[in-house]
Design an enzyme around this catalytic site. Sequence first.
Site, PDB file in Angstrom:
ATOM      1  N   TYR A  14       0.799  -1.225   0.000  1.00 28.48           N
ATOM      2  CA  TYR A  14       0.000   0.000   0.000  1.00 28.48           C
ATOM      3  C   TYR A  14       0.833   1.279   0.000  1.00 28.48           C
ATOM      4  CZ  TYR A  14      -3.670  -3.308   1.071  1.00 28.48           C
ATOM      5  OH  TYR A  14      -4.542  -4.372   1.015  1.00 28.48           O
ATOM      6  N   HIS A  19      -4.682   6.141  -0.988  1.00 27.03           N
ATOM      7  CA  HIS A  19      -5.296   5.970   0.334  1.00 27.03           C
ATOM      8  C   HIS A  19      -4.282   6.189   1.466  1.00 27.03           C
ATOM      9  CE1 HIS A  19      -9.264   5.154   1.636  1.00 27.03           C
ATOM     10  NE2 HIS A  19      -9.206   3.860   1.814  1.00 27.03           N
ATOM     11  N   ASN A  66     -10.137   0.692   7.227  1.00 28.70           N
ATOM     12  CA  ASN A  66     -11.536   0.541   7.628  1.00 28.70           C
ATOM     13  C   ASN A  66     -11.733   0.238   9.106  1.00 28.70           C
ATOM     14  OD1 ASN A  66     -11.852   0.887   4.913  1.00 28.70           O
ATOM     15  ND2 ASN A  66     -12.653  -1.154   4.508  1.00 28.70           N
ATOM     16  N   ASN A 112     -14.374   5.093   4.591  1.00 32.57           N
ATOM     17  CA  ASN A 112     -14.544   4.068   5.624  1.00 32.57           C
ATOM     18  C   ASN A 112     -13.646   4.265   6.838  1.00 32.57           C
ATOM     19  OD1 ASN A 112     -16.576   2.715   4.227  1.00 32.57           O
ATOM     20  ND2 ASN A 112     -15.101   1.518   3.060  1.00 32.57           N
TER      21      ASN A 112
END
Length: 188
Positions: A14, A19, A66, A112
Amino acid sequence: MLVICGLGNPGKRYENTRHNVGFKLIDSILKKYNFEILKKNKSNEIYKGKIKTTECCLLKPLTYMNLSGSPIGKFLHYYKISKKNFIVVHDDLDLELGKIKVKMGGGNGGHNGLASIDEAIGNSYNRLRIGIGHPGSKELVNQYVLAKFDTNEKKIINKLIKLTVEHIHLLFFNKQLFLNKISPLFRK
């Protein structure tokens, strides 16, 4: 004590994704200022230090985006941190790439990570929203936020992060001056 919390997902997969701009900002603050790791476990990384003369903690929840609310709620409760001294840095689809906005409270806009935080501590906390743009279709959002920035996008985000870190000391004390220092090119 002031706390800056960057949102993101842990792991190499990631890194440098849209994000993870919250993590990217925290990592950049760590490089510029002399912070020491206070605690690291499967739920979060906590760093303590000073930005200019102000005592700060930097927080990276490691429970994936999340589920960010639980470690944040536990951190704030354990260290008795007031929400007025707490700011969350996150990506925002509703802002153009490289635009930045500071706000207190509000809805989660379908984010989220923010929804998880709202569930844990309510929605009246400070937010530093970093624009990542929108893919144009709701069906493409999940793929889009987990994708890496292209070369041009990366230049814009890196410049924004650099300017933000240079002036981060103003964020809690004079939000308007902070935004003015970032420059009108990065505001909306």
